[in-house]
Design a protein around this motif. Structure first.
Motif, PDB file in Angstrom:
ATOM      1  N   ILE A 222      87.337  45.385  91.857  1.00 34.74           N
ATOM      2  CA  ILE A 222      87.618  45.544  93.281  1.00 34.74           C
ATOM      3  C   ILE A 222      88.706  46.578  93.566  1.00 34.74           C
ATOM      4  N   HIS A 223      89.396  46.997  92.531  1.00 35.32           N
ATOM      5  CA  HIS A 223      90.450  48.004  92.758  1.00 35.32           C
ATOM      6  C   HIS A 223      90.444  49.012  91.605  1.00 35.32           C
ATOM      7  N   THR A 224      89.878  50.196  91.837  1.00 33.28           N
ATOM      8  CA  THR A 224      89.858  51.204  90.774  1.00 33.28           C
ATOM      9  C   THR A 224      90.196  52.582  91.326  1.00 33.28           C
TER      10      THR A 224
ATOM     11  N   ASN B 228      91.480  53.892  96.128  1.00 31.34           N
ATOM     12  CA  ASN B 228      92.544  52.910  96.364  1.00 31.34           C
ATOM     13  C   ASN B 228      93.945  53.514  96.411  1.00 31.34           C
ATOM     14  N   CYS B 229      94.897  52.671  96.792  1.00 31.43           N
ATOM     15  CA  CYS B 229      96.326  53.015  96.807  1.00 31.43           C
ATOM     16  C   CYS B 229      96.626  54.208  97.719  1.00 31.43           C
ATOM     17  N   GLY B 230      95.766  54.418  98.720  1.00 29.93           N
ATOM     18  CA  GLY B 230      95.994  55.511  99.662  1.00 29.93           C
ATOM     19  C   GLY B 230      95.447  56.847  99.198  1.00 29.93           C
TER      20      GLY B 230
ATOM     21  N   SER C 211      95.759  47.562 100.705  1.00 30.94           N
ATOM     22  CA  SER C 211      97.081  48.181 100.663  1.00 30.94           C
ATOM     23  C   SER C 211      97.799  48.001  99.329  1.00 30.94           C
ATOM     24  N   HIS C 212      98.226  49.129  98.763  1.00 28.98           N
ATOM     25  CA  HIS C 212      99.315  49.092  97.793  1.00 28.98           C
ATOM     26  C   HIS C 212     100.560  49.039  98.672  1.00 28.98           C
ATOM     27  N   ILE C 213     101.180  47.879  98.726  1.00 21.20           N
ATOM     28  CA  ILE C 213     102.188  47.571  99.736  1.00 21.20           C
ATOM     29  C   ILE C 213     103.445  48.438  99.579  1.00 21.20           C
TER      30      ILE C 213
ATOM     31  N   ALA D 200      96.698  44.885  97.104  1.00 15.65           N
ATOM     32  CA  ALA D 200      96.354  45.469  95.803  1.00 15.65           C
ATOM     33  C   ALA D 200      97.291  44.994  94.697  1.00 15.65           C
ATOM     34  N   HIS D 201      96.724  44.875  93.511  1.00 19.04           N
ATOM     35  CA  HIS D 201      97.449  44.591  92.262  1.00 19.04           C
ATOM     36  C   HIS D 201      98.740  43.799  92.511  1.00 19.04           C
ATOM     37  N   MET D 202      98.585  42.530  92.878  1.00 16.35           N
ATOM     38  CA  MET D 202      99.746  41.694  93.216  1.00 16.35           C
ATOM     39  C   MET D 202     100.653  41.532  92.006  1.00 16.35           C
TER      40      MET D 202
ATOM     41  N   SER E  13      90.956  46.469  87.880  1.00 17.47           N
ATOM     42  CA  SER E  13      91.581  47.147  86.730  1.00 17.47           C
ATOM     43  C   SER E  13      92.654  48.132  87.184  1.00 17.47           C
ATOM     44  N   ASP E  14      92.607  48.550  88.467  1.00 15.10           N
ATOM     45  CA  ASP E  14      93.528  49.570  88.972  1.00 15.10           C
ATOM     46  C   ASP E  14      93.503  50.819  88.091  1.00 15.10           C
ATOM     47  N   GLY E  15      92.342  51.120  87.530  1.00 12.04           N
ATOM     48  CA  GLY E  15      92.304  52.280  86.643  1.00 12.04           C
ATOM     49  C   GLY E  15      91.053  53.104  86.828  1.00 12.04           C
TER      50      GLY E  15
HETATM   51 ZN   LIG Z   1      98.571  51.045  93.588  1.00 15.79          ZN
END
Ligand SMILES: [Zn+2]
Ligand SMILES: [Zn+2]
Length: 533
Positions: A60-62, A89-91, A214-216, A244-246, A405-407
């Protein structure tokens, strides 16, 4: 006749329901039936006795928009069982890229997408030209990218016409089928925005039935305020929010996972549609320059490099570091907890820590950081040990926290095989199942799979995928429950996960017995109103 019959496996269907022994039949790219002892003939039979049969995992977050065009086989993801990737993601998104601003976007993303060719494009054209790849893709428009196009790296509020321009670019992406908007408020230029700007963009999301991730603004000292800010956008605009990625970064914030998770629970209890996601590791990865105070980046790359050469600026950074630690990461325990992941211009060796490099160069660690950024023209990427394992486990066990995975998708070969990237790129999903569910017992196997399939589909408004049920797209993974595990390490990261036996995307076999078939059956999924399909 069935195209594929998966015979005798333990079916964990993604709803959270317990495993049951059944056959899964696939026809024309869809699940045709799930039943015991199916008697229809099949063109191919896969024996799944003793194996888990589950929906393909939704990452869900790559950041695979930076690499999938270079590695369409989607190697490190598909070999974890991932069949759908949510990108942008992350803007950060690589579109829209306005004529005359392509170079600026390339510089900006240099530490994340060093190999990707950039070109001027609007979002609709970018989506239309997305290549054939092995996994399904969901796209988001990045707020940092929009701001870069409209205002550059200026530290100020948008003028009326600039805000309207950002709203128009966002609407154009949403009309093309983007899922929604992602923000990256922890770094420039997103950090220069205030609530009014985000709410104005949130209204555009609401009008399209789109979503916000959001990457806060701060994952260290200000983490609770930053979670509240993200929830507030969802609550005020009436839209879904994905946090995102808490994590809790920096030693000062360790031990506060329950407080963060409670904020999420309280928001859901009062009707806010909010989820989080996580990668199960206590190290993070980021462009090295993002660890410094955000004002360093004002005006753009050239100004930043000029500042970092100035001893007075370095003294100011040093003072800030002593007071609160790094931007977004807070205090870390040692300079040995920052390792080089990738240095595209060869300013430092991947795998070495800042402590090691500083000793070798007989230089102060902060000067070493600034010198590396200068030599690499801002493109250095690092790994940083910024979390506590106890917090990681508490967050992993929460059912409202999904898995990302944020990757970017990389491979052990070719252009994406360079450097020593974060092991989460290769191991996130098998690690959550093998280590956190099976070995540590923090959650059951059906709970873990629900977080990466059916739960993720709900958070995305994704219809027709995410659970195994007749009529759904045949995105399926078959794995060995006793052997599934991540094998990627910090010293040797380019290692495929173990225990994944077969991966099917839209009814086509991509992985079987550890071999990639070369098939590229992934679809670009587009949102229409509140439905992604
Ligand atoms: Zn991020
Ligand atoms: Zn990210």
């Amino acid at each position: 006749m069935d195209d594929i019959l998966i015979r005798g496996g333990e079916v964990v269907d993604g709803t959270g329901a317990p495993a049951r022994t059944a056959d899964v039949a696939i026809r024309d790219g869809r699940i045709a039936a799930i039943e015991a002892n199916r008697t229809e003939s099949a063109a191919r039979v896969i024996d799944a006795h003793g194996r888990i049969v589950s929906p393909g995992f939704i990452d869900i977050h790559t950041h695979s928009d930076f690499t999938l065009p270079l590695n369409p086989m989607a190697e490190c993801k598909i070999r974890q069982g991932v069949t759908t990737e949510v990108v942008g993601n992350c803007g950060f998104s690589v579109a829209p890229a306005l004529p005359g601003k392509v170079e600026m976007l390339r510089d900006y993303l240099a530490a994340s997408a060093p190999w990707l060719p950039f070109e001027a494009t609007d979002f609709a054209r970018y989506m239309d030209r997305w290549p054939a790849i092995a996994v399904n893709t969901v796209m988001q428009v990045g707020h940092n990218t929009l701001r870069l196009m409209a205002i550059g790296m200026d530290n100020r509020a948008p003028r009326e016409a600039e805000l309207r321009h950002m709203q128009e670019m966002l609407a154009e992406g949403l009309e093309a089928g983007a899922l929604g908007l992602s923000s990256g408020l922890f770094t420039a230029p997103g950090c220069f925005s205030e609530a009014g700007e985000l709410h104005a963009l949130g209204q555009v999301l609401k009008a399209h039935g789109a979503r916000y991730s959001s990457h806060i603004r701060d994952e260290s000292h200000g983490v609770h305020e930053a979670v509240a800010e993200a929830i507030d956008v969802g609550e005020q605009c009436g839209i879904h929010v994905q946090i995102a990625h808490m994590k809790l970064s920096g030693t000062d914030s360790w031990g506060q996972a329950d407080r963060m998770l409670e904020a999420l629970r309280a928001a859901r209890a009062r009707g806010v549609d909010v989820h989080g996601d996580q990668y199960p590791y206590d190290w993070a990865t980021n462009p090295l320059r993002f660890l410094l105070p955000t004002w360093i980046q004002e005006g753009g790359m050239a100004q930043m490099l000029g500042r970092l050469a100035d001893p007075y600026v370095r003294a100011r950074i040093r003072q800030k570091l002593a007071e609160v630690g790094f931007n977004n990461f807070g205090r870390i325990e040692s300079w040995a907890d920052i390792r080089i992941a990738l240095s595209p211009q060869g300013a430092a060796e991947a795998g070495q820590t800042i402590a090691e490099i500083a000793t070798q160069r007989r230089s102060d660690p902060l000067d070493t950081v600034c010198d590396i950024i200068l030599a690499d023209k801002g493109a250095t990427r690092i790994l940083v040990r910024s979390m506590s394992e106890d917090d990681v486990r508490r967050i992993a066990a929460d059912p409202a926290v999904l898995v990302g995975s944020d990757g970017p998708c990389v491979a052990p070969y070719g252009v994406t095989g360079q450097g020593k990237p974060h092991p989460r790129l290769y191991g996130t999903f098998p690690r959550l199942i093998g280590r956190y569910a099976r070995d540590l017992g923090l959650l059951s196997l059906p709970e873990a799979i629900h977080k990466m399939t059916g739960g993720a589909a709900v958070a995305l408004g994704l219809e027709g995928r995410g659970t195994l049920s007749p009529g759904h797209a045949a995105d399926v993974v078959i794995f060995h429950p006793a052997t599934i595990i991540d094998t990627s390490t910090f010293d040797d990261p380019h290692q495929y996960a173990a225990g994944i036996e077969a991966v099917i995307v839209n009814g086509q076999t991509v992985i079987e017995n550890g071999t990639h078939s070369g098939a590229l059956p992934g679809r670009l999924l587009r949102r229409r109103g509140g439905v992604l399909a």
